[in-house]
Design a protein around this motif. Structure first.
Motif, short mmCIF file in Angstrom:
data_model
loop_
_atom_site.label_atom_id
_atom_site.label_comp_id
_atom_site.label_asym_id
_atom_site.label_seq_id
_atom_site.Cartn_x
_atom_site.Cartn_y
_atom_site.Cartn_z
N GLN A 1 -15.17 0.86 13.57
CA GLN A 1 -14.66 1.08 12.21
C GLN A 1 -15.66 1.85 11.37
OE1 GLN A 1 -11.83 0.70 11.03
NE2 GLN A 1 -10.85 -1.23 11.50
N THR A 2 -16.93 1.50 11.51
CA THR A 2 -17.97 2.19 10.73
C THR A 2 -18.04 3.67 11.10
OG1 THR A 2 -19.21 0.11 10.66
CG2 THR A 2 -20.39 2.12 10.07
N GLY A 3 -18.08 3.94 12.41
CA GLY A 3 -18.12 5.34 12.84
C GLY A 3 -16.86 6.10 12.48
N TYR A 4 -15.72 5.43 12.59
CA TYR A 4 -14.45 6.08 12.25
C TYR A 4 -14.39 6.41 10.76
CZ TYR A 4 -9.41 6.65 11.53
OH TYR A 4 -8.18 7.13 11.17
N GLY A 5 -14.90 5.51 9.92
CA GLY A 5 -14.89 5.77 8.48
C GLY A 5 -15.77 6.95 8.10
N HIS A 6 -16.97 7.03 8.68
CA HIS A 6 -17.86 8.16 8.39
C HIS A 6 -17.28 9.47 8.92
CE1 HIS A 6 -20.79 5.52 6.73
NE2 HIS A 6 -21.12 4.96 7.88
N PHE A 7 -16.70 9.42 10.13
CA PHE A 7 -16.09 10.64 10.69
C PHE A 7 -14.93 11.12 9.81
CE2 PHE A 7 -12.60 12.39 13.20
CZ PHE A 7 -13.20 13.53 13.72
N SER A 8 -14.09 10.17 9.34
CA SER A 8 -12.95 10.55 8.51
C SER A 8 -13.40 11.19 7.21
CB SER A 8 -12.08 9.32 8.22
OG SER A 8 -11.58 8.77 9.42
N TYR A 9 -14.49 10.67 6.64
CA TYR A 9 -14.99 11.25 5.38
C TYR A 9 -15.43 12.69 5.60
CZ TYR A 9 -17.79 11.96 1.20
OH TYR A 9 -18.32 12.46 0.03
N PHE A 10 -16.24 12.93 6.63
CA PHE A 10 -16.71 14.29 6.87
C PHE A 10 -15.56 15.20 7.29
CE2 PHE A 10 -20.84 12.05 7.90
CZ PHE A 10 -21.46 12.44 6.73
N TRP A 11 -14.59 14.68 8.05
CA TRP A 11 -13.47 15.47 8.53
C TRP A 11 -12.55 15.89 7.39
CZ3 TRP A 11 -11.47 18.28 12.24
CH2 TRP A 11 -10.09 18.40 12.39
N THR B 1 0.84 -1.19 0.00
CA THR B 1 0.00 0.00 0.00
C THR B 1 0.88 1.25 0.00
OG1 THR B 1 -1.69 1.21 1.22
CG2 THR B 1 -0.15 -0.10 2.53
N LYS B 2 0.38 2.30 -0.63
CA LYS B 2 1.10 3.57 -0.67
C LYS B 2 0.79 4.44 0.53
CE LYS B 2 1.18 3.60 -5.73
NZ LYS B 2 0.76 4.32 -6.96
N GLU B 3 -0.26 4.06 1.27
CA GLU B 3 -0.64 4.85 2.44
C GLU B 3 0.30 4.57 3.60
OE1 GLU B 3 -3.00 7.04 2.81
OE2 GLU B 3 -4.02 6.86 0.88
N THR B 4 0.65 5.62 4.33
CA THR B 4 1.52 5.47 5.50
C THR B 4 0.81 5.84 6.80
OG1 THR B 4 2.35 7.73 5.16
CG2 THR B 4 3.59 5.92 4.15
N LYS B 5 -0.40 6.36 6.71
CA LYS B 5 -1.12 6.75 7.91
C LYS B 5 -1.67 5.51 8.61
CE LYS B 5 -3.98 9.40 5.75
NZ LYS B 5 -5.10 10.32 5.48
N VAL B 6 -1.79 5.62 9.92
CA VAL B 6 -2.41 4.55 10.69
C VAL B 6 -3.91 4.55 10.43
CG1 VAL B 6 -2.77 3.63 13.01
CG2 VAL B 6 -0.62 4.73 12.43
N LEU B 7 -4.49 3.36 10.31
CA LEU B 7 -5.92 3.20 10.03
C LEU B 7 -6.30 3.88 8.72
CD1 LEU B 7 -7.61 3.60 13.54
CD2 LEU B 7 -7.03 1.52 12.33
N ASN B 8 -5.50 3.68 7.66
CA ASN B 8 -5.90 4.19 6.35
C ASN B 8 -7.00 3.30 5.77
OD1 ASN B 8 -4.55 1.99 4.61
ND2 ASN B 8 -2.83 2.71 5.85
N PHE C 1 -24.62 6.63 12.47
CA PHE C 1 -24.22 7.47 11.33
C PHE C 1 -24.94 8.82 11.39
CE2 PHE C 1 -25.62 9.00 7.15
CZ PHE C 1 -24.39 9.45 6.67
N MET C 2 -26.23 8.79 11.70
CA MET C 2 -26.97 10.04 11.80
C MET C 2 -26.47 10.88 12.97
SD MET C 2 -28.90 10.10 9.25
CE MET C 2 -29.69 11.64 9.72
N VAL C 3 -26.07 10.24 14.07
CA VAL C 3 -25.51 11.00 15.20
C VAL C 3 -24.22 11.69 14.79
CG1 VAL C 3 -24.48 10.77 17.49
CG2 VAL C 3 -26.60 9.57 16.96
N ILE C 4 -23.34 10.96 14.08
CA ILE C 4 -22.08 11.55 13.63
C ILE C 4 -22.34 12.68 12.64
CG2 ILE C 4 -19.97 11.07 12.32
CD1 ILE C 4 -20.05 8.25 13.48
N TYR C 5 -23.29 12.47 11.72
CA TYR C 5 -23.58 13.50 10.71
C TYR C 5 -24.12 14.77 11.37
CZ TYR C 5 -26.01 15.97 7.01
OH TYR C 5 -26.46 16.94 6.16
N VAL C 6 -25.08 14.62 12.27
CA VAL C 6 -25.67 15.80 12.91
C VAL C 6 -24.62 16.52 13.76
CG1 VAL C 6 -27.38 16.55 14.61
CG2 VAL C 6 -28.01 14.87 12.87
N THR C 7 -23.79 15.74 14.47
CA THR C 7 -22.76 16.35 15.32
C THR C 7 -21.79 17.21 14.52
OG1 THR C 7 -22.92 14.48 16.84
CG2 THR C 7 -20.95 15.86 17.00
#
Length: 313
Positions: free
Chosen positions: A226-236, A176-183, A281-287
């Motif tokens: 993992q699901t919450g982390y993925g949605h948070f990373s997308y919005f972030w 993988t070309k990614e070097t970040k943790v939890l890519n 997901f809705m909690v993360i989105y609204v937050t």
């Protein structure tokens, strides 16, 4: 034999007697085991319709089809018929457009006309595939076509498949070309391994073994993270709080489950993990969507925005 009579013959007693007559002491009277078996079957016939045991029973009748299930069956049947009609029309058109040989030159003349595939045909093909998959699910889970049996857990039925996929996974790896943790690639692989272990856990009936059960609960919690982390990373990172993204994720999470609820006549809460991740997901989105919207581009180099994000979380 008389259709007006309410008396039903308990014909299984003859089969029980044929199996247990060898255990008789005098060859005339049946042993006690035959009476116990007959009583058990009679109780199953009367009680399983009310109790509805989880493990299934030959004495449990198939639940009647609801109106929604009948409408779903009609919809998928019409989709299959519509797709077959399109397929036959295209096949006949393809036969007419086949290259024909010129008798004078001996060369083939090709017709340039290509019949385009309509979006309706693609949609009907997708509904056709979905209908066949749902029919298979219904036959395996709700119909009485196959015998049901209890699962008896052994360590070999759970650990041998896990060892097998671990050894198999050694021979399939990519850089993988990614070097970040939890890519993205790392989290996708983590989810895949957890799905495999959870699948083997359900097939082997390992929930009866407490250490395995406790570890699987940890995997389910990790998958929720993992699901919450993925949605948070997308919005972030992206900062996309549009309604299109929300509808896309909600459709992706719930489409198969809603279809299963219709076909299998199950409540939405029966597939508990999908309502769980949908709500969070809705909690993360609204937050993150509420003012002030804090994203990575805005927060870089400014500790104030990071502190504000921590307060929102």
């Amino acid at each position: 034999r008389n259709s007006k009579s309410n008396v039903k013959m308990f014909s299984v007693s003859k089969l029980i007697a044929q199996e247990t007559i060898m255990e008789s002491l005098d060859g005339l009277h049946l042993p006690e085991s035959s009476r116990e078996t007959s009583a058990m079957i009679l109780m199953n016939v009367c009680c399983n319709k009310i109790l509805k045991p989880v493990d299934g029973s030959c004495c449990q009748p198939r639940p009647p089809l609801t109106l929604i299930q009948k409408l779903a069956a009609c919809f998928f049947t019409l989709s299959i018929i519509g797709y077959l009609i399109f397929y036959i029309i295209h096949r006949n058109a393809h036969r007419k457009n086949k290259p024909c040989t010129d008798l004078e030159s001996g060369e083939e003349k090709k017709n340039i006309i290509n019949t385009p595939v309509s979006p309706l045909e693609i949609l009907l093909q997708s509904f056709c595939k979905l209908g066949l998959i749902m029919a298979y699910f219904y036959m395996c889970d709700r119909a009485n076509l196959f015998m049901k049996e209890n699962k008896f857990y052994t360590h070999s039925t759970f650990f041998i498949p896990i060892i097998y996929i671990l050894v198999l996974g050694v021979f399939y790896n990519e850089n993988t070309k990614e070097t970040k943790v939890l890519n993205r690639e790392q989290t996708d692989e983590w989810k895949g391994w957890m799905q495999l272990v959870i699948l083997i856990y359900h097939i082997s009936g390992a929930s009866t073994f407490l250490p395995v059960y406790m570890h699987i609960r940890v995997l389910v919690a990790a998958y929720l993270f993992q699901t919450g982390y993925g949605h948070f990373s997308y919005f972030w990172i992206k900062g996309d709080f549009g309604i299109h993204r929300v509808c896309q994720v909600l459709f992706r999470l719930n489409f198969l489950v809603v279809v299963l609820c219709i076909v299998m006549d199950r409540p939405y809460q029966f597939y508990y993990f999908v309502p769980l991740v949908t709500v969070w997901f809705m909690v993360i989105y609204v937050t993150l969507a509420l003012w002030p919207q804090i994203i990575q581009k805005k927060a870089n180099g400014n500790c104030f925005w990071h502190f504000g994000l921590l307060l929102k979380l």
